[in-house]
Motif scaffolding. Structure first.
Motif, PDB file in Angstrom:
ATOM      1  N   SER A 184       0.845  -1.197   0.000  1.00 14.47           N
ATOM      2  CA  SER A 184       0.000   0.000   0.000  1.00 14.47           C
ATOM      3  C   SER A 184       0.878   1.243   0.000  1.00 14.47           C
ATOM      4  O   SER A 184       2.093   1.172   0.169  1.00 14.47           O
ATOM      5  CB  SER A 184      -0.929   0.007   1.218  1.00 14.47           C
ATOM      6  N   MET A 185       0.241   2.392  -0.173  1.00 10.03           N
ATOM      7  CA  MET A 185       0.966   3.658  -0.166  1.00 10.03           C
ATOM      8  C   MET A 185       1.542   3.960   1.219  1.00 10.03           C
ATOM      9  O   MET A 185       2.584   4.610   1.337  1.00 10.03           O
ATOM     10  CB  MET A 185       0.039   4.793  -0.604  1.00 10.03           C
ATOM     11  N   ASP A 186       0.889   3.497   2.259  1.00  7.95           N
ATOM     12  CA  ASP A 186       1.444   3.684   3.602  1.00  7.95           C
ATOM     13  C   ASP A 186       2.766   2.944   3.748  1.00  7.95           C
ATOM     14  O   ASP A 186       3.711   3.459   4.370  1.00  7.95           O
ATOM     15  CB  ASP A 186       0.443   3.191   4.653  1.00  7.95           C
ATOM     16  N   ASP A 187       2.852   1.749   3.187  1.00 11.81           N
ATOM     17  CA  ASP A 187       4.116   1.012   3.216  1.00 11.81           C
ATOM     18  C   ASP A 187       5.197   1.755   2.430  1.00 11.81           C
ATOM     19  O   ASP A 187       6.365   1.780   2.831  1.00 11.81           O
ATOM     20  CB  ASP A 187       3.924  -0.380   2.624  1.00 11.81           C
ATOM     21  N   VAL A 188       4.806   2.354   1.302  1.00 11.30           N
ATOM     22  CA  VAL A 188       5.757   3.113   0.494  1.00 11.30           C
ATOM     23  C   VAL A 188       6.330   4.274   1.287  1.00 11.30           C
ATOM     24  O   VAL A 188       7.543   4.518   1.303  1.00 11.30           O
ATOM     25  CB  VAL A 188       5.083   3.613  -0.796  1.00 11.30           C
ATOM     26  N   ILE A 189       5.463   5.011   1.958  1.00  9.50           N
ATOM     27  CA  ILE A 189       5.919   6.182   2.727  1.00  9.50           C
ATOM     28  C   ILE A 189       6.845   5.753   3.861  1.00  9.50           C
ATOM     29  O   ILE A 189       7.878   6.383   4.116  1.00  9.50           O
ATOM     30  CB  ILE A 189       4.698   6.949   3.277  1.00  9.50           C
ATOM     31  N   THR A 190       6.501   4.679   4.531  1.00  5.84           N
ATOM     32  CA  THR A 190       7.335   4.203   5.642  1.00  5.84           C
ATOM     33  C   THR A 190       8.726   3.814   5.173  1.00  5.84           C
ATOM     34  O   THR A 190       9.733   4.199   5.780  1.00  5.84           O
ATOM     35  CB  THR A 190       6.657   3.001   6.317  1.00  5.84           C
ATOM     36  N   CYS A 191       8.805   3.045   4.083  1.00  5.95           N
ATOM     37  CA  CYS A 191      10.108   2.583   3.598  1.00  5.95           C
ATOM     38  C   CYS A 191      10.932   3.714   3.004  1.00  5.95           C
ATOM     39  O   CYS A 191      12.154   3.771   3.195  1.00  5.95           O
ATOM     40  CB  CYS A 191       9.905   1.473   2.564  1.00  5.95           C
ATOM     41  N   ALA A 192      10.299   4.621   2.274  1.00  8.80           N
ATOM     42  CA  ALA A 192      11.037   5.740   1.687  1.00  8.80           C
ATOM     43  C   ALA A 192      11.635   6.643   2.757  1.00  8.80           C
ATOM     44  O   ALA A 192      12.708   7.226   2.570  1.00  8.80           O
ATOM     45  CB  ALA A 192      10.123   6.540   0.768  1.00  8.80           C
ATOM     46  N   LYS A 193      10.967   6.727   3.883  1.00  4.83           N
ATOM     47  CA  LYS A 193      11.433   7.605   4.964  1.00  4.83           C
ATOM     48  C   LYS A 193      12.593   6.993   5.734  1.00  4.83           C
ATOM     49  O   LYS A 193      13.486   7.705   6.200  1.00  4.83           O
ATOM     50  CB  LYS A 193      10.262   7.903   5.909  1.00  4.83           C
ATOM     51  N   HIS A 194      12.622   5.662   5.860  1.00  2.96           N
ATOM     52  CA  HIS A 194      13.598   5.018   6.740  1.00  2.96           C
ATOM     53  C   HIS A 194      14.596   4.127   6.010  1.00  2.96           C
ATOM     54  O   HIS A 194      15.428   3.495   6.662  1.00  2.96           O
ATOM     55  CB  HIS A 194      12.872   4.166   7.796  1.00  2.96           C
ATOM     56  N   LEU A 195      14.549   4.059   4.682  1.00 10.63           N
ATOM     57  CA  LEU A 195      15.417   3.121   3.961  1.00 10.63           C
ATOM     58  C   LEU A 195      16.889   3.418   4.177  1.00 10.63           C
ATOM     59  O   LEU A 195      17.693   2.500   4.397  1.00 10.63           O
ATOM     60  CB  LEU A 195      15.084   3.151   2.470  1.00 10.63           C
ATOM     61  N   HIS A 196      17.285   4.696   4.123  1.00  8.99           N
ATOM     62  CA  HIS A 196      18.700   5.036   4.199  1.00  8.99           C
ATOM     63  C   HIS A 196      19.233   5.066   5.625  1.00  8.99           C
ATOM     64  O   HIS A 196      20.441   5.242   5.826  1.00  8.99           O
ATOM     65  CB  HIS A 196      18.948   6.393   3.542  1.00  8.99           C
ATOM     66  N   THR A 197      18.371   4.888   6.624  1.00 12.51           N
ATOM     67  CA  THR A 197      18.836   4.940   8.017  1.00 12.51           C
ATOM     68  C   THR A 197      18.609   3.630   8.763  1.00 12.51           C
ATOM     69  O   THR A 197      18.981   3.529   9.922  1.00 12.51           O
ATOM     70  CB  THR A 197      18.121   6.067   8.777  1.00 12.51           C
ATOM     71  N   SER A 198      17.991   2.636   8.145  1.00 14.83           N
ATOM     72  CA  SER A 198      17.685   1.382   8.835  1.00 14.83           C
ATOM     73  C   SER A 198      18.070   0.210   7.945  1.00 14.83           C
ATOM     74  O   SER A 198      18.608   0.382   6.856  1.00 14.83           O
ATOM     75  CB  SER A 198      16.187   1.324   9.187  1.00 14.83           C
TER      76      SER A 198
END
Length: 424
Positions: A184-198
Motif C-alpha cells: 500500500s501507499m502507507d508502506d511506500v511512505i514508511t520505507c522511503a522515509k527510513h530506507l537510508h537509516t535502517s
C-alpha cells in the motif's frame, strides 16, 4: 528544474493534422521548465519529403509553448508543465550477467548512487549473480530495495517460491535485513522515509504487462531523499570525477562525469591529473559546460555534466582522472592501504596477488605488497597494502572499492596512503 515527458502524439496540439499527431518519435518527448524560459530538443521522422528534425520547445510561466520546426514554421500550444521545480531522478541500468561484472562494478562505484535496485524475475527466482550483486551493494553500504517482476508470467507457486527464497536470504545472519513487502501507499511512505537509516529491505511485486505495482514504485522513487549531502559540499573547492572521454569534431576534448564538490562554471581554470606519464596535475581551462544535453552557466556538487576542455589533447585524458581546484593541491600515489573483505575466492590470497581495483572512476590492476595476515580465504577480513601496476592514481580517504580477479570478488575501504605527503 521541472520536467514533463510523454509521447508526442499525446501532447501535440489539436491543430496538427492526424498524420502529424500519429507519427512516431525517435525518443521520448521531454520538456524542461526552468526559470523564465528553457529549451528542449526532440526528433520527428521524415514525412512527405520534409525532415522535421530540429524542434525547439520554449516554455514560460503560463505553460504556453512554442514548437519551432526546422523548416521555419512555428505553432503555439498549451502543455501542462509543472510550474515549480520537481525532483530529477537518474537511473543507471547495470548488467546482470557474470560476463559483465566489470561494468556493474564500475557503475556501483563510479556513479556514486544513492540507492540500488535489484530486479528479480519471478519466474527465474534468485540466481547466483543476484546474490553476488546483493553482496557487493551491501558491502559498499548502498541502501538496496528489490523489484520482483514478471509476476504475470510466473505460476503462483513459482512466484511464491521466489519470494520465500529472497526473504530467507535477506534474513541470513550475514545480511541481517528485514524484508518488507510493499502492498500500500502507507508502506511506500514508511520505507522511503527510513530506507537510508535502517536495515529495511523493501520488496515490490510488479508486472510491466498488467501494470500491477508500478504506481507504488513511482511514488517510492519520488519520495526517496538524497543520501549524499551535496548541499554542504558546494562551498568546498571544485572537484570533478571523469568517467568518460570524447573527441568531438569542432569542439575538442570533452569529458563527462560527476561533480564531487564545489561549483564549476565556463572559464574555470582547474588542474587535470594525474598525468599518465608522471602523475602530476597540470592546469587547464573549461571552455563550456553541459548538463542534461543543454548548455548551462554552472554545475554544482552532485550533478553529472559534460565539460569541454581548452587546449587539451584527447590522448592526454583517461577515465579515472579528476579536475580539481588548484587550491586543493591534489597529488597521486602508487600505493594505498585498505581494509578489505573477501566475498568469494576458490583458494587463498597471499602477497603478490593481483586484482583489478574499481574505486569510484578508477579502474586499474593492483598488486598486494603487504597485509597483516599470511593468507586470506572467502569471508576473511584484513588490512592490505595495494600497489598500482600501470600508473599512479588519485584516491580519497574513506572511498569504498570493489576488487575482482576471475571469479574472485571482494570489497574494501581506503584507509591510508604509503606516501606521507599524499595524506596531506
Amino acid at each position: 528544474m521541472g520536467w514533463a515527458r510523454g509521447r508526442v502524439p499525446d501532447m501535440l496540439p489539436n491543430s496538427l493534422s492526424s498524420a502529424e499527431r500519429d507519427s512516431p518519435v525517435r525518443h521520448d518527448f521531454i520538456v524542461f521548465a526552468g526559470g523564465d524560459t528553457s529549451q528542449g530538443l526532440m526528433s520527428l521522422p521524415r514525412k512527405r519529403g520534409v525532415a522535421y528534425v530540429a524542434v525547439l520547445i520554449q516554455a514560460d510561466g503560463t505553460g504556453l509553448l512554442r514548437l519551432q520546426y526546422s523548416s521555419g514554421a512555428s505553432r503555439k500550444f498549451c502543455l501542462p508543465v509543472p510550474p515549480f521545480p520537481a525532483q530529477i531522478i537518474t537511473l543507471v541500468d547495470l548488467a546482470g550477467h557474470a560476463k559483465y561484472f566489470k561494468t556493474t562494478a564500475s557503475g556501483l562505484t563510479g556513479h556514486l548512487p544513492d540507492y540500488a535496485a535489484v530486479v528479480i524475475g519471478a519466474n527465474a527466482g534468485v540466481i547466483g549473480m543476484c546474490k553476488e550483486h546483493l553482496g557487493v551493494a551491501l558491502a559498499l553500504q548502498i541502501p538496496t530495495f528489490f523489484v520482483v517482476t514478471k509476476v504475470d508470467l510466473a505460476p503462483a507457486h513459482v512466484a511464491k517460491h521466489s519470494l520465500d527464497t529472497l526473504t530467507t536470504i535477506l534474513k541470513h545472519p550475514s545480511i541481517r535485513k528485514k524484508p518488507f513487502m510493499i502492498r500500500s501507499m502507507d508502506d511506500v511512505i514508511t520505507c522511503a522515509k527510513h530506507l537510508h537509516t535502517s536495515n529495511l529491505a523493501p520488496i515490490f511485486v510488479t508486472s510491466c504487462v498488467s501494470g500491477v505495482g508500478l504506481d507504488l514504485i513511482r511514488t517510492f522513487l519520488d519520495l526517496l531523499p538524497q543520501r549524499h549531502q551535496w548541499s554542504t559540499k558546494r562551498a568546498e573547492g571544485a572537484q570533478f570525477m571523469i568517467n568518460e572521454v570524447f573527441g568531438v569534431p569542432g569542439v575538442g576534448t570533452v569529458v563527462s562525469g560527476t561533480v564531487r564538490s564545489g561549483v564549476i562554471v565556463p572559464g574555470s581554470v582547474l588542474t587535470l591529473g594525474p598525468d599518465v606519464s608522471d602523475g602530476t596535475f597540470k592546469p587547464c581551462a573549461v571552455k563550456s559546460v553541459h548538463f542534461k544535453r543543454l548548455p548551462v552557466d554552472h554545475v554544482v556538487a552532485g550533478q553529472t555534466a559534460s565539460l569541454a576542455l581548452k587546449k587539451v589533447k584527447r590522448s592526454g585524458v583517461r577515465r579515472g582522472m579528476i579536475l580539481a581546484d588548484p587550491g586543493l593541491h591534489c597529488s597521486a600515489g602508487w600505493e594505498f592501504e585498505a581494509e578489505i573483505a573477501v566475498l568469494t575466492h576458490s583458494t587463498t590470497i597471499q602477497t603478490r596477488y593481483q586484482a583489478v581495483i574499481h574505486c569510484e572512476a578508477v579502474r586499474q590492476s593492483a598488486q598486494v605488497v603487504g597485509m597483516d595476515r599470511d593468507r586470506l580465504r572467502s569471508g576473511d577480513r584484513a588490512t592490505v597494502r595495494f600497489r598500482f601496476l600501470q600508473h599512479p592514481e588519485y584516491l580519497t580517504p574513506g572511498a569504498r572499492f570493489v576488487f575482482r580477479e576471475g571469479k574472485t570478488k571482494g570489497v574494501g575501504r581506503v584507509v591510508g596512503f604509503a606516501d606521507e605527503k599524499r595524506k596531506a
